[in-house]
Design a protein around this motif. Sequence first.
Motif, mmCIF file in Angstrom:
data_model
loop_
_atom_site.group_PDB
_atom_site.id
_atom_site.type_symbol
_atom_site.label_atom_id
_atom_site.label_comp_id
_atom_site.label_asym_id
_atom_site.label_seq_id
_atom_site.Cartn_x
_atom_site.Cartn_y
_atom_site.Cartn_z
ATOM 1 N N ARG A 294 22.562 25.657 52.520
ATOM 2 C CA ARG A 294 23.543 24.626 52.799
ATOM 3 C C ARG A 294 24.829 24.876 53.010
ATOM 4 N NH1 ARG A 294 21.061 19.304 50.721
ATOM 5 N NH2 ARG A 294 19.330 20.595 51.591
ATOM 6 N N ARG A 295 25.372 25.746 51.893
ATOM 7 C CA ARG A 295 26.641 26.261 51.927
ATOM 8 C C ARG A 295 27.219 26.599 53.433
ATOM 9 N NH1 ARG A 295 28.401 30.856 48.637
ATOM 10 N NH2 ARG A 295 30.390 31.323 49.708
ATOM 11 N N CYS A 296 26.814 27.810 53.689
ATOM 12 C CA CYS A 296 26.897 28.598 55.031
ATOM 13 C C CYS A 296 26.581 27.447 56.241
ATOM 14 C CB CYS A 296 26.058 29.733 55.117
ATOM 15 S SG CYS A 296 26.627 31.071 53.956
ATOM 16 N N ASN A 297 25.662 26.793 56.217
ATOM 17 C CA ASN A 297 25.297 25.962 57.341
ATOM 18 C C ASN A 297 26.420 24.973 57.493
ATOM 19 O OD1 ASN A 297 24.172 24.651 59.327
ATOM 20 N ND2 ASN A 297 22.133 24.247 58.507
ATOM 21 N N GLN A 298 27.048 24.399 56.470
ATOM 22 C CA GLN A 298 28.101 23.398 56.545
ATOM 23 C C GLN A 298 29.275 23.932 56.933
ATOM 24 O OE1 GLN A 298 27.919 21.634 52.544
ATOM 25 N NE2 GLN A 298 26.447 19.923 53.053
ATOM 26 N N LYS A 299 29.625 25.151 56.334
ATOM 27 C CA LYS A 299 30.928 25.889 56.628
ATOM 28 C C LYS A 299 30.946 26.395 58.158
ATOM 29 C CE LYS A 299 32.200 28.135 52.214
ATOM 30 N NZ LYS A 299 32.726 29.374 51.719
ATOM 31 N N LYS A 300 29.635 26.636 58.741
ATOM 32 C CA LYS A 300 29.622 27.163 60.253
ATOM 33 C C LYS A 300 29.935 25.899 61.077
ATOM 34 C CE LYS A 300 26.571 29.241 63.406
ATOM 35 N NZ LYS A 300 26.181 28.089 64.177
ATOM 36 N N GLY A 301 29.292 24.909 60.794
ATOM 37 C CA GLY A 301 29.295 23.778 61.403
ATOM 38 C C GLY A 301 29.015 24.022 63.084
ATOM 39 N N ASP A 302 30.183 23.641 64.087
ATOM 40 C CA ASP A 302 29.802 24.240 65.267
ATOM 41 C C ASP A 302 30.589 25.187 65.945
ATOM 42 O OD1 ASP A 302 32.121 22.761 65.462
ATOM 43 O OD2 ASP A 302 31.664 21.378 67.191
ATOM 44 N N GLN A 303 30.971 25.944 64.981
ATOM 45 C CA GLN A 303 31.726 27.336 65.445
ATOM 46 C C GLN A 303 30.949 28.196 66.147
ATOM 47 O OE1 GLN A 303 33.798 29.375 62.339
ATOM 48 N NE2 GLN A 303 34.205 27.363 61.204
ATOM 49 N N PRO A 304 31.501 28.959 66.950
ATOM 50 C CA PRO A 304 30.908 30.078 67.719
ATOM 51 C C PRO A 304 30.354 31.058 66.580
ATOM 52 C CG PRO A 304 32.816 29.436 68.906
ATOM 53 C CD PRO A 304 32.996 28.746 67.619
ATOM 54 N N PRO A 305 29.054 31.771 66.922
ATOM 55 C CA PRO A 305 28.648 32.424 66.028
ATOM 56 C C PRO A 305 29.654 33.681 65.883
ATOM 57 C CG PRO A 305 27.165 32.436 67.888
ATOM 58 C CD PRO A 305 28.164 31.377 68.190
ATOM 59 N N ALA A 306 30.144 34.272 66.814
ATOM 60 C CA ALA A 306 31.061 35.452 66.539
ATOM 61 C C ALA A 306 32.169 35.002 65.718
ATOM 62 C CB ALA A 306 31.429 36.013 67.835
ATOM 63 N N VAL A 307 32.642 33.928 65.804
ATOM 64 C CA VAL A 307 33.900 33.263 65.074
ATOM 65 C C VAL A 307 33.526 33.528 63.521
ATOM 66 C CG1 VAL A 307 35.436 31.557 64.553
ATOM 67 C CG2 VAL A 307 35.109 32.243 66.903
ATOM 68 N N PHE A 308 32.372 32.735 63.392
ATOM 69 C CA PHE A 308 31.796 32.555 61.869
ATOM 70 C C PHE A 308 31.291 34.021 61.403
ATOM 71 C CE2 PHE A 308 28.725 31.401 58.516
ATOM 72 C CZ PHE A 308 29.586 30.621 57.843
ATOM 73 N N ALA A 309 30.965 34.846 61.995
ATOM 74 C CA ALA A 309 30.382 36.140 61.506
ATOM 75 C C ALA A 309 31.520 37.065 60.965
ATOM 76 C CB ALA A 309 29.660 36.834 62.854
ATOM 77 N N ARG A 310 32.825 36.390 61.301
ATOM 78 C CA ARG A 310 33.988 37.294 60.606
ATOM 79 C C ARG A 310 34.016 37.034 59.110
ATOM 80 N NH1 ARG A 310 38.091 35.284 65.004
ATOM 81 N NH2 ARG A 310 36.969 36.286 66.730
ATOM 82 N N ARG A 311 33.366 35.968 58.682
ATOM 83 C CA ARG A 311 33.371 35.702 57.327
ATOM 84 C C ARG A 311 32.201 36.009 56.552
ATOM 85 N NH1 ARG A 311 34.074 29.261 57.307
ATOM 86 N NH2 ARG A 311 35.819 29.380 55.983
ATOM 87 N N CYS A 312 30.961 36.535 57.265
ATOM 88 C CA CYS A 312 29.806 37.282 56.721
ATOM 89 C C CYS A 312 30.329 38.539 55.982
ATOM 90 C CB CYS A 312 28.905 37.223 57.683
ATOM 91 S SG CYS A 312 28.374 35.480 58.437
#
Length: 108
Positions: free
Chosen positions: A73-91
């Motif tokens: 739930r935490r990652c899903n909410q943080k990701k929101g509608d960001q492009p996957p490549a942008v959010f993947a930098r935080r992984c």
Amino acid sequence: MGRAKKKQRPWRFWGWSVIQKVWRIDELLLHGPPVCAYCGRGEDKAGPLTVDHVVAKANGGLTSPDNLVWACRRCNQKKGDQPPAVFARRCPPNAPIFKMYPEFRPVP
């Protein structure tokens, strides 16, 4: 004169959305064990997992097995509608998302 009754379609009994959700979850289980694709934590550490669209529906993503992953739930909410490549930098570098989609791995 009365109207003739329409023949009930089988999916109307359960609701089409319920049948679609069961199909999606079955397809997700084929990807591997249910762990968050972004942080790698399982249900025992992250709580109940949700189904996430890798490319958000708001950005034109489809509801197909190739575009669905498990996410806490935490990652899903943080990701929101960001492009996957942008959010993947935080992984973390060993996140399951990079095994499924190597093109999202940040370039050092």
